[in-house]
Write a protein that holds these residues in place. Structure first.
Motif, PDB file in Angstrom:
ATOM      1  N   SER A 133      26.396   2.048 -11.301  1.00 35.45           N
ATOM      2  CA  SER A 133      25.289   1.524 -12.108  1.00 35.45           C
ATOM      3  C   SER A 133      24.413   0.539 -11.344  1.00 35.45           C
ATOM      4  N   ASN A 134      24.838   0.125 -10.139  1.00 37.47           N
ATOM      5  CA  ASN A 134      24.045  -0.830  -9.350  1.00 37.47           C
ATOM      6  C   ASN A 134      23.145  -0.148  -8.324  1.00 37.47           C
ATOM      7  N   LEU A 135      23.135   1.187  -8.319  1.00 36.63           N
ATOM      8  CA  LEU A 135      22.357   1.902  -7.311  1.00 36.63           C
ATOM      9  C   LEU A 135      20.873   1.594  -7.422  1.00 36.63           C
ATOM     10  N   VAL A 136      20.301   1.309  -6.273  1.00 32.02           N
ATOM     11  CA  VAL A 136      18.860   1.104  -6.145  1.00 32.02           C
ATOM     12  C   VAL A 136      18.241   2.242  -5.335  1.00 32.02           C
ATOM     13  N   ASP A 137      18.988   2.724  -4.338  1.00 35.29           N
ATOM     14  CA  ASP A 137      18.483   3.749  -3.416  1.00 35.29           C
ATOM     15  C   ASP A 137      19.525   4.856  -3.321  1.00 35.29           C
ATOM     16  N   LEU A 138      19.156   6.101  -3.702  1.00 34.46           N
ATOM     17  CA  LEU A 138      20.057   7.252  -3.636  1.00 34.46           C
ATOM     18  C   LEU A 138      19.370   8.390  -2.890  1.00 34.46           C
ATOM     19  N   ASP A 139      19.974   8.820  -1.781  1.00 30.56           N
ATOM     20  CA  ASP A 139      19.410   9.880  -0.952  1.00 30.56           C
ATOM     21  C   ASP A 139      20.451  10.983  -0.786  1.00 30.56           C
ATOM     22  N   LEU A 140      20.224  12.123  -1.460  1.00 33.09           N
ATOM     23  CA  LEU A 140      21.094  13.303  -1.359  1.00 33.09           C
ATOM     24  C   LEU A 140      20.359  14.476  -0.722  1.00 33.09           C
ATOM     25  N   SER A 141      19.298  14.230  -0.015  1.00 29.49           N
ATOM     26  CA  SER A 141      18.438  15.298   0.499  1.00 29.49           C
ATOM     27  C   SER A 141      19.086  16.098   1.620  1.00 29.49           C
ATOM     28  N   TRP A 142      18.550  17.304   1.838  1.00 32.06           N
ATOM     29  CA  TRP A 142      18.959  18.187   2.922  1.00 32.06           C
ATOM     30  C   TRP A 142      20.453  18.526   2.835  1.00 32.06           C
ATOM     31  N   ASN A 143      20.893  18.885   1.644  1.00 30.20           N
ATOM     32  CA  ASN A 143      22.230  19.403   1.444  1.00 30.20           C
ATOM     33  C   ASN A 143      22.122  20.751   0.738  1.00 30.20           C
ATOM     34  N   ASN A 144      23.196  21.176   0.107  1.00 27.18           N
ATOM     35  CA  ASN A 144      23.188  22.436  -0.635  1.00 27.18           C
ATOM     36  C   ASN A 144      23.634  22.227  -2.079  1.00 27.18           C
ATOM     37  N   PHE A 145      23.288  21.098  -2.644  1.00 28.21           N
ATOM     38  CA  PHE A 145      23.617  20.866  -4.043  1.00 28.21           C
ATOM     39  C   PHE A 145      22.924  21.915  -4.909  1.00 28.21           C
ATOM     40  N   SER A 146      23.639  22.389  -5.931  1.00 28.59           N
ATOM     41  CA  SER A 146      23.100  23.425  -6.804  1.00 28.59           C
ATOM     42  C   SER A 146      23.210  22.984  -8.257  1.00 28.59           C
ATOM     43  N   GLY A 147      22.756  23.861  -9.136  1.00 26.28           N
ATOM     44  CA  GLY A 147      22.780  23.535 -10.561  1.00 26.28           C
ATOM     45  C   GLY A 147      21.643  22.608 -10.943  1.00 26.28           C
ATOM     46  N   SER A 148      21.721  22.063 -12.113  1.00 27.11           N
ATOM     47  CA  SER A 148      20.682  21.167 -12.613  1.00 27.11           C
ATOM     48  C   SER A 148      21.004  19.726 -12.228  1.00 27.11           C
ATOM     49  N   VAL A 149      20.015  18.854 -12.407  1.00 29.31           N
ATOM     50  CA  VAL A 149      20.212  17.439 -12.123  1.00 29.31           C
ATOM     51  C   VAL A 149      20.956  16.815 -13.298  1.00 29.31           C
ATOM     52  N   PRO A 150      22.097  16.192 -13.055  1.00 29.18           N
ATOM     53  CA  PRO A 150      22.853  15.620 -14.189  1.00 29.18           C
ATOM     54  C   PRO A 150      22.088  14.487 -14.853  1.00 29.18           C
ATOM     55  N   PRO A 151      22.120  14.405 -16.174  1.00 28.19           N
ATOM     56  CA  PRO A 151      21.364  13.358 -16.876  1.00 28.19           C
ATOM     57  C   PRO A 151      21.855  11.952 -16.553  1.00 28.19           C
ATOM     58  N   GLN A 152      23.085  11.824 -16.028  1.00 29.60           N
ATOM     59  CA  GLN A 152      23.602  10.494 -15.695  1.00 29.60           C
ATOM     60  C   GLN A 152      22.743   9.789 -14.650  1.00 29.60           C
ATOM     61  N   LEU A 153      22.070  10.573 -13.797  1.00 25.56           N
ATOM     62  CA  LEU A 153      21.221   9.953 -12.779  1.00 25.56           C
ATOM     63  C   LEU A 153      20.041   9.213 -13.406  1.00 25.56           C
ATOM     64  N   PHE A 154      19.634   9.631 -14.594  1.00 20.40           N
ATOM     65  CA  PHE A 154      18.463   9.038 -15.226  1.00 20.40           C
ATOM     66  C   PHE A 154      18.829   7.873 -16.149  1.00 20.40           C
ATOM     67  N   HIS A 155      20.087   7.454 -16.038  1.00 22.50           N
ATOM     68  CA  HIS A 155      20.529   6.270 -16.784  1.00 22.50           C
ATOM     69  C   HIS A 155      21.011   5.176 -15.851  1.00 22.50           C
ATOM     70  N   LEU A 156      20.589   5.281 -14.588  1.00 19.76           N
ATOM     71  CA  LEU A 156      20.887   4.217 -13.619  1.00 19.76           C
ATOM     72  C   LEU A 156      19.761   3.192 -13.716  1.00 19.76           C
ATOM     73  N   PRO A 157      19.982   2.053 -14.333  1.00 19.90           N
ATOM     74  CA  PRO A 157      18.872   1.169 -14.728  1.00 19.90           C
ATOM     75  C   PRO A 157      18.125   0.528 -13.561  1.00 19.90           C
ATOM     76  N   LEU A 158      18.758   0.431 -12.379  1.00 18.27           N
ATOM     77  CA  LEU A 158      18.139  -0.277 -11.271  1.00 18.27           C
ATOM     78  C   LEU A 158      17.540   0.667 -10.223  1.00 18.27           C
ATOM     79  N   LEU A 159      17.628   1.971 -10.454  1.00 12.26           N
ATOM     80  CA  LEU A 159      17.225   2.940  -9.438  1.00 12.26           C
ATOM     81  C   LEU A 159      15.724   2.859  -9.156  1.00 12.26           C
ATOM     82  N   GLN A 160      15.392   2.729  -7.856  1.00 15.42           N
ATOM     83  CA  GLN A 160      13.999   2.651  -7.421  1.00 15.42           C
ATOM     84  C   GLN A 160      13.616   3.805  -6.492  1.00 15.42           C
ATOM     85  N   TYR A 161      14.597   4.358  -5.762  1.00 13.96           N
ATOM     86  CA  TYR A 161      14.325   5.409  -4.794  1.00 13.96           C
ATOM     87  C   TYR A 161      15.310   6.551  -5.025  1.00 13.96           C
ATOM     88  N   LEU A 162      14.775   7.744  -5.310  1.00  9.51           N
ATOM     89  CA  LEU A 162      15.612   8.912  -5.580  1.00  9.51           C
ATOM     90  C   LEU A 162      15.092  10.086  -4.760  1.00  9.51           C
TER      91      LEU A 162
END
Length: 849
Positions: A133-162
């Motif tokens: 819940s303290n994440l400010v910067d999350l970088d998962l780029s250039w991988n092979n993640f599949s499926g949809s984006v989980p809604p939990q990512l949009f409840h990280l209150p401090l996130l500034q960079y995704l």
């Protein structure tokens, strides 16, 4: 000298050993990271701990001292926790599941987590990221993640960079993304997102950079720039957007707007003129219509304008050259008209200029000579004439495109005197003479295309010595003389010397990096040299239309990378080696118009390239990268390389297949030889084939029913053989089939008319000279289709028909009269001739009383 106090020494040791753990990271975080490292070591055997970024991760030191780990506070702080991990390119092979990240989710103090450029697959762990819940910067780029984006990512209150770009994520862009009220940078580019863009994206007050390019987003999008006062860069390129509605206010601070590579078919929005801070505007590769709106004149800060490859019309406005800060102007590939009568005195200092296909006539406009900062110039596909002007040779250009014009004369040596020239494209002109001997002085030359001119003479050896040359096209000229000797270690990978006057044996002195080698349309003779096997990267070999002889060698199978082999129209003889059918990457094989004999090889299961459709493009790229459009954009400006089309006998006519789409075609052409025997049923396993041509041979037997499995076949030519039997009903399953030519055989029976056979081209000539064929395609009825002949009803012995009694009553007297008449006429009732004796008078009969 005073002796040290033992009590003081004891206190110092006590402080060191007692308080040192407080300077380290918490033990549970340390153990979590060590568990993460051990998971990596357990999964990938290629992981080398001695050279890895995690070499410093060990149980004997504080995790705050480890590489790629960031802790809170300063080294002298009494309490430190892990707040940042930078785990870039830790493992690339083999792919790993996202469950490998599980230990990291126990470090709830994380503020920055960067794990790009790894080979992580499966879905993004939803529960795990919910703990951070303290994440400010999350970088998962250039991988092979599949499926949809989980809604939990949009409840990280401090996130500034995704950053989720360049994965395999799909579904719609979630509306919950509007919950990230602190978001400043968002990148979802390079995925498979579809549907419309949620309007919530344009209500994030702090958003500065938004990248949604290279997805499958569609529909119209309302860009409410007035609500995005902080937005600086908006990239929606490479989607399927059909329209963009701009809601603009004076508060907008947008600097970069990229809407290229979509399906925009409207006029350029006039509201763009209300973007006071715009510096880079990219609208290229759409279907925009109308003219360039005059509202653009208000874009006083414009530096880069890309409008190429649309359907824009009208004159090119002269005010485009009044922008003082304009550096890049791309107008090519439209229907715009250049007005020669308008005098241009540019205020700008252009560095890149594209006026391709803009109707320029005559000499190169002289105002271009005032652009002394120009290093990229594209004036191709115009009607420019004459020779190179002297001022043109003094401009120190790096990228020069003048193809498809009417330039004449020879190439001036001064064109190559500077070391800056990197790309020179002069194809399809009327240039002549020999190449300058100093052409090798352009030491930074990477691409040289001079095809379809009238150049002659030998090729200067200095050209072969250019160290960075990668792409060389000298085709369709009149070059002759000794063939140049290339250095084996040269970077040259594309070589096209086709359609010239070279002779002798096939040369073999080519660089090891050669991918494309085209020597067709010359006068080479002899057999194929064994040294061709040294080209371990060769993908495309073209030697058609020469005078080559001998047998097809088995060593061709050693060039395992081969995708295209074209030996058409030579004098090869002998058998087709079965080893050629072991080339697993081969997609196009053309050995037609030779003197090959024997049977078609029966084993085809190793022709994987003809069995499974290849989605990956060839290594021969149709474009190269030459620099960035802008400093804030990740998209690169591309230059089309004019790779020659591959000429094939496609659907009964010579046609060229575009090389940039060559990976979409799979062909097998064995026609015009002396092949005999039956058609092997194994050919039906080549499901990726689009064309199969085995016409004009001596093949016999039946058409294999397995041809019904050629699910991608579009053209099937079996004509001019000795095939017998019927046309298999299985061909009706071929949904892509448009041409079937079975003429000049010995086929019999009905032509199938169901499925695709009933909808494709109905040309009777495709079935001609098969005397016992029938069917609707040739307007010949089959025997079973003829109506039955009428038969005599059977007689009934128990019931006499009504007309028999009539015959008795009518026929009897008539018959009697006829009989009497016939007897009378034949003399039965004729009187005897008179006698000589006299007759006594007849006495009257006496009557007795």
């Amino acid at each position: 000298m005073a002796r040290p106090c033992p009590l003081l020494a004891f206190c110092g040791l006590f402080f060191f050993f007692f308080f040192l753990p407080c300077l380290s990271c918490p033990e549970h975080q340390k153990q979590a990271l060590l568990q993460f490292k051990s998971s990596i070591l357990a999964i990938t055997s290629s992981f080398n701990s001695s050279n890895s970024l995690l070499q410093s991760w060990n149980s004997n030191s504080s995790c705050c001292r480890w590489d790629e780990v960031e802790c809170s506070g300063t080294p002298n702080s009494t309490s430190r926790t892990v707040i940042g991990l930078q785990l870039i390119e830790l493992f690339t092979k083999p792919p790993v599941s996202s469950t490998i990240l599980a230990p990291i989710f126990h470090i709830r103090s994380l503020e920055r987590l960067e794990i790009p450029e790894n080979n992580i697959q499966s879905e993004i762990p939803a529960v795990g990221f919910a703990n951070l819940s303290n994440l400010v910067d999350l970088d998962l780029s250039w991988n092979n993640f599949s499926g949809s984006v989980p809604p939990q990512l949009f409840h990280l209150p401090l996130l500034q960079y995704l950053f989720l770009d360049d994965n395999s994520l799909s579904g719609k862009v979630p509306e919950e993304i509007g919950n990230l009220s602190r978001l400043q940078q968002l990148s979802l580019s390079g995925n498979n997102f579809s549907g419309s863009i949620p309007p919530q994206l344009f209500h994030l007050p702090l958003l500065k950079y938004l990248y949604l390019d290279d997805n499958s987003l569609s529909g119209k999008v309302l860009v409410e720039i007035g609500n995005l006062s902080s937005l600086r860069t908006l990239s929606l390129s490479g989607n399927r957007l059909s329209g963009v509605l701009l809601s603009v206010s004076s508060k907008g601070g947008l600097e970069v707007l990229d809407l290229s590579d979509n399906d925009l078919s409207t006029e350029v929005p006039t509201e763009i003129g209300n973007l006071p801070n715009i510096s880079t505007l990219v609208l290229s590769n759409n279907r925009l219509t109308g003219g360039i709106p005059s509202s653009m004149q208000k874009l006083s800060k414009l530096e880069k304008l890309y409008l190429q490859n649309n359907l824009l019309t009208g004159e090119i406005p002269s005010w485009l050259f009044d922008f003082k800060g304009l550096e890049s102007l791309y107008l090519g590939g439209n229907r715009l008209i250049w007005n020669d009568s308008v005098k241009i005195a540019p205020n700008s200092r252009l560095r890149r200029l594209s006026l391709k296909s803009c109707g320029l006539v005559g000499e190169i406009p002289k105002w271009i000579s005032t652009q002394t900062n120009l290093y990229f110039l594209d004036l191709s596909k115009n009607n420019l004439q004459g020779a190179f002007p002297r001022w043109f040779l003094e401009m120190r250009l790096e990228y020069l495109f003048l193809s498809s014009n009417e330039f004449t004369g020879s190439l001036p040596p001064g064109l190559f005197s500077g070391a800056s020239l990197g790309v020179l494209a002069l194809s399809r002109n009327n240039l002549s003479g020999e190449l300058p001997k100093n052409i090798g002085d352009a030491t930074y030359l990477e691409i040289l295309t001079l095809s379809e001119n009238n150049f002659s003479g030998p090729i200067p050896q200095s050209l072969i010595k250019v160290p960075y040359l990668q792409f060389l096209d000298l085709s369709r000229n009149r070059f002759f003389g000794p063939f140049p000797v290339f250095y084996p270690e040269s970077q040259l990978s594309y070589i096209d010397f086709s359609s010239n006057d070279f002779s002798g044996e096939v040369p073999t002195t080519f660089p090891k990096q050669t991918i494309y080698l085209a020597l067709g349309g010359n006068k080479f003779s002899g057999g194929l040299p064994l040294n061709l096997t040294n080209l371990s990267n060769l993908e495309r070999l073209e030697l058609q239309d020469n005078n080559l002889t001998g047998e097809l060698p088995n060593f061709l199978s050693q060039i395992s990378t081969l995708q295209v082999l074209n030996l058409r129209n030579n004098s090869f003889q002998g058998l087709i080696p079965e080893s050629i059918f072991n080339l697993s990457n081969l997609r196009i094989l053309d050995v037609s118009s030779n003197n090959l004999t024997g049977e078609i090889p029966k084993e085809s299961r190793n022709l994987v390239g003809m069995i499974r459709a290849q989605n990956s493009p060839s290594s021969i790229l149709s474009t190269i990268f030459i620099g960035f459009i802008g400093d804030s954009l990740s998209q690169k400006l591309t230059i089309p390389l004019e790779i020659e089309d591959l000429m094939v006998n496609w659907k009964n006519s010579k046609q060229g297949i575009p090389s940039d789409n060559l990976n979409m075609y799979t062909l097998l052409d064995l026609s015009n030889n002396q092949l005999f025997g039956q058609i092997p049923a194994s050919l039906g396993a080549l499901k990726a084939l689009k064309l199969l041509n085995i016409s004009c041979n001596k093949l016999s037997g039946k058409i294999p029913t397995s041809f019904g499995d050629l699910e991608n076949i579009e053209s099937l030519d079996l004509s001019h053989n000795k095939l017998s039997g019927s046309i298999p009903q299985t061909l009706t399953k071929l949904q892509q089939l448009t041409i079937l030519d079975v003429s000049n055989n010995q086929l019999t029976g009905r032509i199938p008319d169901g499925g695709q056979m009933g909808t494709m081209v109905l040309d009777p000539n495709y079935y001609a000279n098969n005397s016992e064929l029938c069917g609707m395609q040739i307007h010949v009825s089959c025997p079973e289709d003829e109506p039955p002949r009428p038969t005599k009803p059977p007689e009934n012995d128990n019931k006499e028909p009504w007309f028999l009694w009539e015959a008795v009553w009518i026929g009897y007297p008539v018959g009697l009269l006829l009989a009497i008449g016939i007897i009378f006429l034949t003399g039965y009732f004729t009187l005897p001739p008179p006698s000589n004796r006299r007759h006594r008078p007849q006495r009257p009969i006496r009557r007795w009383n």
